[in-house]
Design an enzyme around this catalytic site. Structure first.
Site, PDB file in Angstrom:
ATOM      1  N   ASP A 195      12.997   7.455   9.419  1.00 23.90           N
ATOM      2  CA  ASP A 195      12.014   7.917  10.524  1.00 23.90           C
ATOM      3  C   ASP A 195      11.803   6.548  11.525  1.00 23.90           C
ATOM      4  O   ASP A 195      11.102   6.808  12.449  1.00 23.90           O
ATOM      5  CB  ASP A 195      10.496   7.908   9.666  1.00 23.90           C
ATOM      6  CG  ASP A 195       9.585   8.227  10.589  1.00 23.90           C
ATOM      7  OD1 ASP A 195       9.500   9.277  11.237  1.00 23.90           O
ATOM      8  OD2 ASP A 195       8.383   7.466  10.752  1.00 23.90           O
ATOM      9  N   LYS A 234       0.899  -1.205  -0.152  1.00 19.99           N
ATOM     10  CA  LYS A 234       0.102   0.162  -0.034  1.00 19.99           C
ATOM     11  C   LYS A 234       0.898   1.291   0.061  1.00 19.99           C
ATOM     12  O   LYS A 234       0.546   2.095  -0.651  1.00 19.99           O
ATOM     13  CB  LYS A 234      -0.778  -0.137   1.159  1.00 19.99           C
ATOM     14  CG  LYS A 234      -1.998  -1.094   1.034  1.00 19.99           C
ATOM     15  CD  LYS A 234      -2.904  -1.374   2.279  1.00 19.99           C
ATOM     16  CE  LYS A 234      -2.371  -1.668   3.598  1.00 19.99           C
ATOM     17  NZ  LYS A 234      -1.757  -3.333   3.432  1.00 19.99           N
ATOM     18  N   ILE A 235       1.963   1.430   0.833  1.00 18.76           N
ATOM     19  CA  ILE A 235       2.682   2.426   1.056  1.00 18.76           C
ATOM     20  C   ILE A 235       3.654   2.728  -0.206  1.00 18.76           C
ATOM     21  O   ILE A 235       3.845   3.563  -0.845  1.00 18.76           O
ATOM     22  CB  ILE A 235       3.413   2.463   2.314  1.00 18.76           C
ATOM     23  CG1 ILE A 235       2.585   2.638   3.588  1.00 18.76           C
ATOM     24  CG2 ILE A 235       4.515   3.705   2.334  1.00 18.76           C
ATOM     25  CD1 ILE A 235       3.188   2.382   4.925  1.00 18.76           C
ATOM     26  N   SER A 290      10.252   2.309   7.232  1.00 19.77           N
ATOM     27  CA  SER A 290       9.324   1.266   7.450  1.00 19.77           C
ATOM     28  C   SER A 290       9.480   0.644   8.996  1.00 19.77           C
ATOM     29  O   SER A 290       8.644   0.843   9.592  1.00 19.77           O
ATOM     30  CB  SER A 290       9.639   0.203   6.431  1.00 19.77           C
ATOM     31  OG  SER A 290       8.657  -0.963   6.271  1.00 19.77           O
ATOM     32  N   ARG A 291      10.667  -0.124   9.125  1.00 19.42           N
ATOM     33  CA  ARG A 291      10.930  -0.550  10.358  1.00 19.42           C
ATOM     34  C   ARG A 291      12.558  -0.560  10.896  1.00 19.42           C
ATOM     35  O   ARG A 291      13.346  -0.914   9.590  1.00 19.42           O
ATOM     36  CB  ARG A 291      10.561  -2.020  10.736  1.00 19.42           C
ATOM     37  CG  ARG A 291       9.068  -1.957  10.883  1.00 19.42           C
ATOM     38  CD  ARG A 291       8.460  -1.565  12.295  1.00 19.42           C
ATOM     39  NE  ARG A 291       7.286  -1.542  12.383  1.00 19.42           N
ATOM     40  CZ  ARG A 291       6.207  -0.610  12.399  1.00 19.42           C
ATOM     41  NH1 ARG A 291       6.715   0.381  11.799  1.00 19.42           N
ATOM     42  NH2 ARG A 291       5.060  -0.713  12.657  1.00 19.42           N
ATOM     43  N   ALA A 322       6.156   9.245  10.578  1.00 16.68           N
ATOM     44  CA  ALA A 322       5.619   9.387   9.372  1.00 16.68           C
ATOM     45  C   ALA A 322       4.063   9.116   9.072  1.00 16.68           C
ATOM     46  O   ALA A 322       3.408   9.677   8.226  1.00 16.68           O
ATOM     47  CB  ALA A 322       6.055   8.191   8.326  1.00 16.68           C
ATOM     48  N   PHE A 323       3.452   8.275  10.223  1.00 13.86           N
ATOM     49  CA  PHE A 323       2.041   7.957  10.154  1.00 13.86           C
ATOM     50  C   PHE A 323       1.318   9.522  10.620  1.00 13.86           C
ATOM     51  O   PHE A 323       0.101   9.276  10.397  1.00 13.86           O
ATOM     52  CB  PHE A 323       1.857   6.895  10.852  1.00 13.86           C
ATOM     53  CG  PHE A 323       1.697   7.466  12.639  1.00 13.86           C
ATOM     54  CD1 PHE A 323       3.080   7.571  13.374  1.00 13.86           C
ATOM     55  CD2 PHE A 323       0.648   7.503  13.428  1.00 13.86           C
ATOM     56  CE1 PHE A 323       3.298   7.938  14.733  1.00 13.86           C
ATOM     57  CE2 PHE A 323       1.070   8.204  14.724  1.00 13.86           C
ATOM     58  CZ  PHE A 323       2.081   8.176  15.146  1.00 13.86           C
ATOM     59  N   HIS A 340       9.616   8.456  14.189  1.00 14.08           N
ATOM     60  CA  HIS A 340       8.560   7.438  13.674  1.00 14.08           C
ATOM     61  C   HIS A 340       7.640   8.429  13.795  1.00 14.08           C
ATOM     62  O   HIS A 340       6.384   7.840  14.484  1.00 14.08           O
ATOM     63  CB  HIS A 340       8.488   6.658  14.991  1.00 14.08           C
ATOM     64  CG  HIS A 340       7.806   5.309  14.312  1.00 14.08           C
ATOM     65  ND1 HIS A 340       8.102   4.026  14.579  1.00 14.08           N
ATOM     66  CD2 HIS A 340       6.859   5.147  13.488  1.00 14.08           C
ATOM     67  CE1 HIS A 340       7.511   3.067  14.025  1.00 14.08           C
ATOM     68  NE2 HIS A 340       6.595   3.745  13.141  1.00 14.08           N
ATOM     69  N   GLU A 387      14.911   2.078  18.725  1.00 15.04           N
ATOM     70  CA  GLU A 387      13.822   3.006  18.943  1.00 15.04           C
ATOM     71  C   GLU A 387      13.249   2.925  20.087  1.00 15.04           C
ATOM     72  O   GLU A 387      12.662   3.879  20.848  1.00 15.04           O
ATOM     73  CB  GLU A 387      13.030   3.574  17.887  1.00 15.04           C
ATOM     74  CG  GLU A 387      12.125   2.695  17.360  1.00 15.04           C
ATOM     75  CD  GLU A 387      11.190   2.843  16.265  1.00 15.04           C
ATOM     76  OE1 GLU A 387      11.924   3.275  15.190  1.00 15.04           O
ATOM     77  OE2 GLU A 387      10.144   2.986  16.454  1.00 15.04           O
TER      78      GLU A 387
END
Ligand code: NAI
Length: 331
Positions: free
Chosen positions: A258, A154-155, A233-234, A297-298, A295, A263
């Site tokens: 990000d 999706k992203i 992503s991760r 981005a969302f 983190h 983290e």
């Protein structure tokens, strides 16, 4: 249903309070993130709402089950941090929000690329100090460059479309091709070919045992010298120490992240009074060609509203014993 909501921030509360006007769940907002120490705060709560950097290992799952929890509602897409086998053994259902705004994350990846390329972060500081010199701020045209998108779900598909809009040649790698990306003009190639040909490499695949340190010393060596690497992503997809070595040698010319593999317990917290305690991350922040965001981005209004709506819908389905497509514990 009584819901213990861990790791609450003001923006979570605003979005969930607004959505809950239609669901009328009994949400108890808690500030600490979920860990072994804080799990007892959920005693007596049948549902727990948890985010990406909570600790949801076997010990925490057993402690939650002992306190009467039977549902963990993740308000995020990724669930690599949850011990699903332990949840199954404990009879705890796990639901997630598989998609809330792929645009939010994709646009943040582009924001990192553009800022790194045109050195916006450096220009901002210079102008505030009255320094209008342009030395060292030369960027490159995105138009005509080759960008490699790793993971075209999706992203990744949104990123492909945005990059095509900039006039980039877009290469793609995924374990399964996405026809939308092909029709948007992406060319699928084996990963090694993508890495060899791309001026920009951006990661959008999930973290799994097979993708842990997908980008390490070997893959970095295959890339173009001076490549721009972006990871929204991760953190575990990148071997951070190998990336630091590649930044020092100039093999990597730009890094935008990000997410960071260590983290947990650091991101989402204000640590400005103590400074960055993680030496690897601290080293990264010393490079002028590295941009780190925590983190975020969302974090758009649209994404937060969708997260709240889907999370509360998931919880209502489980409460009513209805099938829920967003279950991840293989019910
Ligand atoms: P998705 O499930 O729609 O797409 C993931 C894609 O990765 C799929 O097409 C899948 O086939 C592919 N993939 C799986 N294994 C792969 C491999 N070994 N190599 C290459 N591709 C592989 O997921 P979506 O929604 O696009 O999210 C992607 C990732 O973005 C998530 O896994 C999550 O970790 C991250 N994310 C980060 C956020 C942030 O705020 N920074 C917010 C939301 C998601």
């Amino acid at each position: 249903m009584k819901i213990a909501f861990f790791g609450t921030r003001a923006y979570d509360r605003a979005a969930f309070d607004a959505a809950n006007a239609r669901f009328d769940q009994a949400i108890h907002f808690l500030e600490p993130r979920l860990t072994g120490q804080t799990a007892p705060l959920a005693d007596g709560f049948p549902a727990v709402c948890s985010f990406v950097n909570d600790r949801v290992d076997a010990d925490v799952v057993m402690r939650l089950a002992a306190g009467g929890t039977r549902l963990i509602a993740l308000r995020c897409a990724g669930f690599n941090h949850v011990d699903l086998a332990a949840c199954r053994d404990a009879g705890i259902a796990v639901v997630r929000v598989p998609a809330y705004s792929p645009h939010a994350v994709a646009e943040h990846a582009l924001a990192l690329m553009l800022a790194l390329n045109r050195k916006t972060h450096r220009a901002y500081n210079r102008v505030r100090e009255g320094n209008f010199s342009l030395d060292g701020l030369t960027g490159f045209d995105m138009h005509g460059r080759t960008a490699g998108v790793v993971g075209t779900g999706k992203i990744g598909a949104c990123v492909v479309r945005l990059l095509r809009g900039f006039g980039c040649r877009v290469l793609a790698f995924d374990v399964a091709q996405n026809p939308d990306c092909v029709s948007a003009g992406a060319e699928y190639l084996p990963l090694a070919d993508l890495l060899r040909q791309s001026d920009i490499v951006t990661l959008h695949c999930p973290l799994m045992p097979t993708t842990q340190h997908l980008i390490g010393a070997d893959s970095l060596a295959q890339m173009k010298r001076g490549v721009m690497l972006v990871n929204t992503s991760r953190g575990g997809l990148l071997d951070t120490r190998a990336v630091i070595a590649a930044l020092k040698s100039g093999q990597v010319g730009f890094l935008g992240i990000d997410v960071y593999e260590e983290e947990e317990g650091m991101f989402f917290e204000d640590q400005s009074a103590t400074g960055i305690r993680d030496d690897v991350l601290a080293r990264l922040t010393t490079f002028p060609n590295v941009l780190v965001t925590g983190h975020q981005a969302f974090l758009t209004t649209e994404a937060l509203a969708n997260i709240a709506e889907t999370t509360l819908t998931n919880i209502a389905s489980i409460e009513r014993n209805e099938p829920c497509a967003n279950r991840v514990d293989s019910a």
